[in-house]
Write an enzyme that holds these catalytic residues in place. Sequence first.
Site, PDB file in Angstrom:
ATOM      1  CB  SER A   7      -0.887   0.021   1.239  1.00 15.04           C
ATOM      2  OG  SER A   7      -1.364   1.335   1.441  1.00 15.04           O
ATOM      3  CG  HIS A  32      -3.794  -1.577  -1.620  1.00 15.09           C
ATOM      4  ND1 HIS A  32      -4.909  -2.313  -1.932  1.00 15.09           N
ATOM      5  CD2 HIS A  32      -4.157  -0.770  -0.582  1.00 15.09           C
ATOM      6  CE1 HIS A  32      -5.909  -1.975  -1.118  1.00 15.09           C
ATOM      7  NE2 HIS A  32      -5.474  -1.024  -0.290  1.00 15.09           N
ATOM      8  CG  ASP A  34      -5.028   2.466   0.762  1.00 14.43           C
ATOM      9  OD1 ASP A  34      -5.986   1.678   0.692  1.00 14.43           O
ATOM     10  OD2 ASP A  34      -3.894   2.138   1.168  1.00 14.43           O
ATOM     11  CG  MET A  36      -8.198   7.194   2.506  1.00 19.33           C
ATOM     12  SD  MET A  36      -7.243   7.184   4.010  1.00 19.33           S
ATOM     13  CE  MET A  36      -6.548   5.520   3.954  1.00 19.33           C
ATOM     14  CG  HIS A  71      -9.177   0.156  -0.435  1.00 22.36           C
ATOM     15  ND1 HIS A  71      -8.570  -0.001   0.799  1.00 22.36           N
ATOM     16  CD2 HIS A  71     -10.507   0.131  -0.188  1.00 22.36           C
ATOM     17  CE1 HIS A  71      -9.501  -0.108   1.732  1.00 22.36           C
ATOM     18  NE2 HIS A  71     -10.681  -0.028   1.164  1.00 22.36           N
ATOM     19  CG  MET A  73     -11.266   3.319   2.125  1.00 30.88           C
ATOM     20  SD  MET A  73      -9.653   3.298   2.921  1.00 30.88           S
ATOM     21  CE  MET A  73      -8.596   3.413   1.481  1.00 30.88           C
ATOM     22  CG  MET A 142     -11.530  -2.809   5.133  1.00 23.98           C
ATOM     23  SD  MET A 142     -10.043  -2.382   4.204  1.00 23.98           S
ATOM     24  CE  MET A 142      -9.143  -1.379   5.389  1.00 23.98           C
ATOM     25  N   GLY A 147      -8.726   4.284   7.024  1.00 22.36           N
ATOM     26  CA  GLY A 147      -8.418   5.703   7.204  1.00 22.36           C
ATOM     27  C   GLY A 147      -6.936   5.977   7.403  1.00 22.36           C
ATOM     28  CG  PHE A 148      -5.519   7.005   9.981  1.00 23.46           C
ATOM     29  CD1 PHE A 148      -5.027   8.265   9.659  1.00 23.46           C
ATOM     30  CD2 PHE A 148      -6.803   6.898  10.505  1.00 23.46           C
ATOM     31  CE1 PHE A 148      -5.804   9.405   9.857  1.00 23.46           C
ATOM     32  CE2 PHE A 148      -7.585   8.031  10.702  1.00 23.46           C
ATOM     33  CZ  PHE A 148      -7.082   9.288  10.379  1.00 23.46           C
ATOM     34  CG  ASP A 180      -6.112  -2.759   3.196  1.00 26.99           C
ATOM     35  OD1 ASP A 180      -5.047  -2.509   3.779  1.00 26.99           O
ATOM     36  OD2 ASP A 180      -6.724  -1.940   2.484  1.00 26.99           O
ATOM     37  N   GLY A 181      -4.749  -4.288   6.236  1.00 26.40           N
ATOM     38  CA  GLY A 181      -4.635  -3.623   7.524  1.00 26.40           C
ATOM     39  C   GLY A 181      -3.851  -4.427   8.549  1.00 26.40           C
ATOM     40  N   GLY A 202       1.281  -1.984   4.084  1.00 24.45           N
ATOM     41  CA  GLY A 202       1.781  -0.624   3.905  1.00 24.45           C
ATOM     42  C   GLY A 202       2.987  -0.365   4.769  1.00 24.45           C
ATOM     43  CB  SER A 203       3.265   0.679   8.330  1.00 26.83           C
ATOM     44  OG  SER A 203       2.390  -0.310   8.829  1.00 26.83           O
TER      45      SER A 203
HETATM   46  C1  DX5 Z   1      -6.211   1.641   5.555  1.00 26.79           C
HETATM   47  C2  DX5 Z   1      -5.763   1.329   4.153  1.00 26.79           C
HETATM   48  C3  DX5 Z   1      -4.674   0.347   4.093  1.00 26.79           C
HETATM   49  C4  DX5 Z   1      -3.397   0.808   4.765  1.00 26.79           C
HETATM   50  C5  DX5 Z   1      -2.746  -0.397   5.321  1.00 26.79           C
HETATM   51  O1  DX5 Z   1      -7.353   2.409   5.502  1.00 26.79           O
HETATM   52  O2  DX5 Z   1      -6.841   0.819   3.385  1.00 26.79           O
HETATM   53  O3  DX5 Z   1      -4.413  -0.062   2.759  1.00 26.79           O
HETATM   54  O4  DX5 Z   1      -2.515   1.464   3.928  1.00 26.79           O
HETATM   55  O5  DX5 Z   1      -1.638   0.023   6.041  1.00 26.79           O
HETATM   56  P1  DX5 Z   1      -0.884  -0.959   7.056  1.00 26.79           P
HETATM   57  O6  DX5 Z   1      -0.391  -2.127   6.257  1.00 26.79           O
HETATM   58  O7  DX5 Z   1       0.201  -0.095   7.582  1.00 26.79           O
HETATM   59  O8  DX5 Z   1      -1.903  -1.364   8.089  1.00 26.79           O
HETATM   60 ZN    ZN Z   2      -6.396  -0.178   1.412  1.00 29.93          ZN
END
Ligand code: DX5
Ligand code: ZN
Length: 230
Positions: A7, A32, A34, A36, A71, A73, A142, A147-148, A180-181, A202-203
């Site tokens: 992500s 991926h 995102d 928002m 994705h 949101m 999810m 959101g983050f 995801d998440g 992501g992180s």
């Molecule tokens: C959250 C996003 C995710 C996010 C995942 O709302 O949809 O795609 O980037 O990040 P990590 O892998 O850090 O939880």
């Molecule tokens: Zn996502």
Amino acid sequence: MFRIAPSILSADFARLGDEVRRVAAAGADWIHFDVMDNHYVPNLTIGPMVAQALKPHCVRADGTRLPLDVHLMVQPVDSLAQAFCKAGADLVSFHPDASAHVDRTLQLIRAEGCQAGLAFNPGMPLDVLEWVIDKVDLVLIMSVNPGFGGQSFIGSALKKIEQARRIIDASGRDIRLEVDGGIKVDNIRQVADAGADTFVAGSAIFGQPDYDAVVDAMRAELAEPLARAA
Ligand code: DX5
Ligand code: ZN
């Protein structure tokens, strides 16, 4: 069979093109993306123009193209879904609770030539899936509230992944099950055992200096025989 989808929410936004090329080179399968809107979720990110600009960077050195996994949101969904398809998305997922007419939105994404996905928040049941499964290419579970980036995996998602796997298998359709998440090297295996085949991270990836090392470690975890097959 397994796909790893970094992500870019956790990438360096000042040099997104380079970041996408780096994770592609590290062995990512999908990118991926995102989206928002500060309405459906309390954060604001990137739109179709950024997707269009990044599209040529979703490629490995050998020329292999990586699908752009968008994705959404956002609420409402339809006009942005179409805009992302036109901008070069390969897959577009949305949250059914954000669309007034889920069936119509799925049809509209497919009519644009993209694969269509349904995303389920931690508090949402999978009920809607039964009624539209013939129009779905991807189910996105999810495992955090959207959101983050950088949040912790919510354990109840495992049970929902198992349930989604049963629904998909019973349908006999070729539908991907993405999670995801909060996915990390140390839990990706458990998520695969629950039935997921596609993993957003992501992180866990962009938070480390060596993307290759993280992707390799995730692949090593996934290479073990599946517990549920035992
Ligand atoms: C959250 C996003 C995710 C996010 C995942 O709302 O949809 O795609 O980037 O990040 P990590 O892998 O850090 O939880
Ligand atoms: Zn996502």
